[in-house]
Motif scaffolding. Sequence first.
Motif, PDB file in Angstrom:
ATOM      1  N   SER A  51      38.848  55.731  53.113  1.00 46.98           N
ATOM      2  CA  SER A  51      38.305  55.858  51.759  1.00 46.98           C
ATOM      3  C   SER A  51      39.272  55.309  50.720  1.00 46.98           C
ATOM      4  O   SER A  51      38.854  54.914  49.620  1.00 46.98           O
ATOM      5  CB  SER A  51      37.992  57.326  51.460  1.00 46.98           C
ATOM      6  N   LEU A  52      40.575  55.266  51.045  1.00 44.73           N
ATOM      7  CA  LEU A  52      41.563  54.758  50.099  1.00 44.73           C
ATOM      8  C   LEU A  52      41.325  53.282  49.774  1.00 44.73           C
ATOM      9  O   LEU A  52      41.655  52.814  48.672  1.00 44.73           O
ATOM     10  CB  LEU A  52      42.978  54.953  50.674  1.00 44.73           C
ATOM     11  N   LEU A  53      40.722  52.565  50.737  1.00 43.02           N
ATOM     12  CA  LEU A  53      40.438  51.146  50.510  1.00 43.02           C
ATOM     13  C   LEU A  53      39.426  50.929  49.380  1.00 43.02           C
ATOM     14  O   LEU A  53      39.381  49.849  48.785  1.00 43.02           O
ATOM     15  CB  LEU A  53      39.918  50.496  51.791  1.00 43.02           C
ATOM     16  N   LEU A  54      38.629  51.954  49.077  1.00 50.15           N
ATOM     17  CA  LEU A  54      37.666  51.822  47.981  1.00 50.15           C
ATOM     18  C   LEU A  54      38.357  51.616  46.639  1.00 50.15           C
ATOM     19  O   LEU A  54      37.778  51.060  45.702  1.00 50.15           O
ATOM     20  CB  LEU A  54      36.773  53.065  47.913  1.00 50.15           C
ATOM     21  N   ALA A  55      39.606  52.067  46.545  1.00 49.65           N
ATOM     22  CA  ALA A  55      40.340  51.929  45.285  1.00 49.65           C
ATOM     23  C   ALA A  55      40.584  50.467  44.943  1.00 49.65           C
ATOM     24  O   ALA A  55      40.635  50.101  43.764  1.00 49.65           O
ATOM     25  CB  ALA A  55      41.673  52.678  45.367  1.00 49.65           C
ATOM     26  N   ILE A  56      40.724  49.622  45.957  1.00 45.87           N
ATOM     27  CA  ILE A  56      41.115  48.230  45.717  1.00 45.87           C
ATOM     28  C   ILE A  56      40.030  47.448  44.979  1.00 45.87           C
ATOM     29  O   ILE A  56      40.300  46.854  43.927  1.00 45.87           O
ATOM     30  CB  ILE A  56      41.510  47.556  47.038  1.00 45.87           C
ATOM     31  N   PRO A  57      38.767  47.414  45.471  1.00 50.79           N
ATOM     32  CA  PRO A  57      37.745  46.679  44.706  1.00 50.79           C
ATOM     33  C   PRO A  57      37.499  47.282  43.329  1.00 50.79           C
ATOM     34  O   PRO A  57      37.168  46.560  42.385  1.00 50.79           O
ATOM     35  CB  PRO A  57      36.493  46.774  45.586  1.00 50.79           C
ATOM     36  N   LEU A  58      37.691  48.596  43.192  1.00 50.17           N
ATOM     37  CA  LEU A  58      37.471  49.216  41.879  1.00 50.17           C
ATOM     38  C   LEU A  58      38.548  48.792  40.881  1.00 50.17           C
ATOM     39  O   LEU A  58      38.248  48.495  39.715  1.00 50.17           O
ATOM     40  CB  LEU A  58      37.439  50.742  42.028  1.00 50.17           C
ATOM     41  N   PHE A  59      39.809  48.743  41.317  1.00 50.08           N
ATOM     42  CA  PHE A  59      40.871  48.278  40.425  1.00 50.08           C
ATOM     43  C   PHE A  59      40.666  46.799  40.077  1.00 50.08           C
ATOM     44  O   PHE A  59      40.911  46.377  38.942  1.00 50.08           O
ATOM     45  CB  PHE A  59      42.245  48.486  41.067  1.00 50.08           C
ATOM     46  N   ILE A  60      40.244  46.016  41.057  1.00 48.22           N
ATOM     47  CA  ILE A  60      39.977  44.596  40.796  1.00 48.22           C
ATOM     48  C   ILE A  60      38.838  44.455  39.791  1.00 48.22           C
ATOM     49  O   ILE A  60      38.910  43.640  38.852  1.00 48.22           O
ATOM     50  CB  ILE A  60      39.640  43.854  42.101  1.00 48.22           C
ATOM     51  N   LEU A  61      37.788  45.263  39.947  1.00 45.88           N
ATOM     52  CA  LEU A  61      36.648  45.214  39.024  1.00 45.88           C
ATOM     53  C   LEU A  61      37.082  45.598  37.611  1.00 45.88           C
ATOM     54  O   LEU A  61      36.654  44.966  36.625  1.00 45.88           O
ATOM     55  CB  LEU A  61      35.534  46.134  39.509  1.00 45.88           C
ATOM     56  N   ALA A  62      37.933  46.611  37.488  1.00 49.53           N
ATOM     57  CA  ALA A  62      38.437  47.010  36.164  1.00 49.53           C
ATOM     58  C   ALA A  62      39.172  45.850  35.505  1.00 49.53           C
ATOM     59  O   ALA A  62      38.991  45.581  34.309  1.00 49.53           O
ATOM     60  CB  ALA A  62      39.351  48.223  36.295  1.00 49.53           C
ATOM     61  N   GLY A  63      39.989  45.146  36.288  1.00 51.31           N
ATOM     62  CA  GLY A  63      40.703  44.001  35.749  1.00 51.31           C
ATOM     63  C   GLY A  63      39.771  42.871  35.355  1.00 51.31           C
ATOM     64  O   GLY A  63      39.984  42.198  34.340  1.00 51.31           O
ATOM     65  N   GLU A  64      38.716  42.654  36.160  1.00 50.59           N
ATOM     66  CA  GLU A  64      37.756  41.596  35.862  1.00 50.59           C
ATOM     67  C   GLU A  64      36.985  41.872  34.572  1.00 50.59           C
ATOM     68  O   GLU A  64      36.631  40.946  33.840  1.00 50.59           O
ATOM     69  CB  GLU A  64      36.756  41.446  37.023  1.00 50.59           C
ATOM     70  N   LEU A  65      36.728  43.136  34.289  1.00 54.15           N
ATOM     71  CA  LEU A  65      35.935  43.493  33.120  1.00 54.15           C
ATOM     72  C   LEU A  65      36.755  43.539  31.835  1.00 54.15           C
ATOM     73  O   LEU A  65      36.192  43.487  30.734  1.00 54.15           O
ATOM     74  CB  LEU A  65      35.270  44.862  33.335  1.00 54.15           C
ATOM     75  N   MET A  66      38.077  43.633  31.959  1.00 55.86           N
ATOM     76  CA  MET A  66      38.904  43.788  30.763  1.00 55.86           C
ATOM     77  C   MET A  66      38.864  42.553  29.871  1.00 55.86           C
ATOM     78  O   MET A  66      38.905  42.670  28.647  1.00 55.86           O
ATOM     79  CB  MET A  66      40.343  44.107  31.154  1.00 55.86           C
ATOM     80  N   ARG A  67      38.769  41.363  30.475  1.00 53.53           N
ATOM     81  CA  ARG A  67      38.769  40.154  29.654  1.00 53.53           C
ATOM     82  C   ARG A  67      37.497  40.035  28.823  1.00 53.53           C
ATOM     83  O   ARG A  67      37.572  39.890  27.595  1.00 53.53           O
ATOM     84  CB  ARG A  67      38.973  38.911  30.520  1.00 53.53           C
ATOM     85  N   PRO A  68      36.286  40.079  29.415  1.00 50.69           N
ATOM     86  CA  PRO A  68      35.088  39.997  28.562  1.00 50.69           C
ATOM     87  C   PRO A  68      34.944  41.178  27.615  1.00 50.69           C
ATOM     88  O   PRO A  68      34.295  41.067  26.571  1.00 50.69           O
ATOM     89  CB  PRO A  68      33.933  39.936  29.569  1.00 50.69           C
ATOM     90  N   ALA A  69      35.551  42.327  27.965  1.00 46.29           N
ATOM     91  CA  ALA A  69      35.474  43.495  27.087  1.00 46.29           C
ATOM     92  C   ALA A  69      36.360  43.358  25.859  1.00 46.29           C
ATOM     93  O   ALA A  69      36.250  44.165  24.926  1.00 46.29           O
ATOM     94  CB  ALA A  69      35.846  44.759  27.860  1.00 46.29           C
ATOM     95  N   GLY A  70      37.238  42.342  25.855  1.00 45.72           N
ATOM     96  CA  GLY A  70      38.109  42.123  24.705  1.00 45.72           C
ATOM     97  C   GLY A  70      39.235  43.126  24.595  1.00 45.72           C
ATOM     98  O   GLY A  70      39.877  43.242  23.546  1.00 45.72           O
ATOM     99  N   ILE A  71      39.489  43.858  25.679  1.00 43.04           N
ATOM    100  CA  ILE A  71      40.515  44.901  25.635  1.00 43.04           C
ATOM    101  C   ILE A  71      41.909  44.303  25.503  1.00 43.04           C
ATOM    102  O   ILE A  71      42.748  44.796  24.743  1.00 43.04           O
ATOM    103  CB  ILE A  71      40.412  45.789  26.894  1.00 43.04           C
ATOM    104  N   MET A  72      42.169  43.215  26.224  1.00 38.23           N
ATOM    105  CA  MET A  72      43.486  42.591  26.159  1.00 38.23           C
ATOM    106  C   MET A  72      43.793  42.103  24.749  1.00 38.23           C
ATOM    107  O   MET A  72      44.907  42.276  24.252  1.00 38.23           O
ATOM    108  CB  MET A  72      43.555  41.428  27.148  1.00 38.23           C
ATOM    109  N   GLU A  73      42.810  41.494  24.085  1.00 36.18           N
ATOM    110  CA  GLU A  73      43.039  40.953  22.748  1.00 36.18           C
ATOM    111  C   GLU A  73      43.427  42.045  21.762  1.00 36.18           C
ATOM    112  O   GLU A  73      44.374  41.886  20.981  1.00 36.18           O
ATOM    113  CB  GLU A  73      41.788  40.224  22.241  1.00 36.18           C
TER     114      GLU A  73
END
Length: 425
Positions: A51-73
């Motif tokens: 079940s720990l492997l589920l964390a990996i795609p979720l962290f990757i998805l969070a990173g993928e969404l941060m750019r269009p969400a404008g969070i970094m800017e």
Amino acid sequence: MALMLGLFAITLMAGIPIAVCLGLASLVMIFIQGFPPMVFAQKLFIAQQSSLLLAIPLFILAGELMRPAGIMEEMLKFINLLVGRFRGSLGYVNVLGSMVFSGTSGSAVADASATGGIMIPMISREYKDPSFAACLTGASSTVGPIIPPSIPMIFYALLGNVSVIGLFIAGVVPGLIIGIGLLVMSGIYSHRRKHPVTEVKTSFAELRRSFLRSLPILLMPIIVIGGIVGGIFTATEAAAIAVLYVFLAGFLLTRKLKISDLVPAFINTAVLMSVVFLILSTSTVVAFELTVLGIPDAVANWFLEFTSNKWVFLICATAFFLAIGMILEPIPAMIMLVPIFEPVAMSYGLHPIHFGFVVVLNLVIGLLTPPVGPTLYITGGIANVSIERMSKDILPWVGFLILVLLLTVFVPEVVLWLPGLMGYV
């Protein structure tokens, strides 16, 4: 062993993807050793039964969404308002932004892509120094897998049967040391090269407004890391909370995230995870073959006959993993080598969290070194700087990271102090 390594080397040099190379080599060995083909299939699926492997795609998805969400800017704007009056301020913004972003992504490649996509063009335009921008971004991206959460640490915890939270906590102090050191180096570079001072005019009211807009974003890594360390939720739950947090911030706070942005983010995450899981599965079969061949025991016996000094072993292991990191990415390198070296390290009395962190840091530094160096190619590509020049200009930054690595090797307290304080040592 020689046959398996030979098959792997030949297929790799032929340009075949590394996961397929590992799979072909291990499949041939399965047949040669007389195992039924079902063993190969079983090992492929067993590798993903955690079940720990589920964390990996979720962290990757969070990173993928941060750019269009404008969070970094929003975050980088606030940091720039704080340090914009100093010479080399954009370099400071770069490093501090990477440190904050590392609290959500857990990946050096994601950090280099997200932060680099914003900061490299800005630094190149303002300072007329694209190589500096690319090297600084590549070096600062290494804090992504060091400051928790960390995707490589999740893999090491699975392979070495080590507490993932203990490993996460172990990365805090070294991650801060790396971040502070990079800030100092960035300042020295800027003063020597006389980078211009960026005029940032701000008032207290504007700073306050920017802080309030950025506060939910700045709180995100605190919530994720604090929740893991405090035992409020597991690493997998923390990853899910990170995704939910980015969703809410993108739709309700910045209002830049759109429904149409979700599909590309899901597709990119699926593509990345298909590669990661395929490498994980085939590498697990290779690890099984190495165990059948008795390689871990042979390596342990050789080291114990070679030296009884744990520091000599640790130096040899550090040099070996540093070299391997130059040609293999962290995940396949760990899957193949951790089952071999981790028992040897335990036989020398090394603490599993200390050794695990040293392995992770070695392989993360390898992400910045040629000939493979994915973060080197990403930042160099964004800055439009040749890999030949990048390979030369990156050396001082890699040298600093190696100094931090040696500090963690010879002063274990740097790694173990905080986990000990939290009861994980």
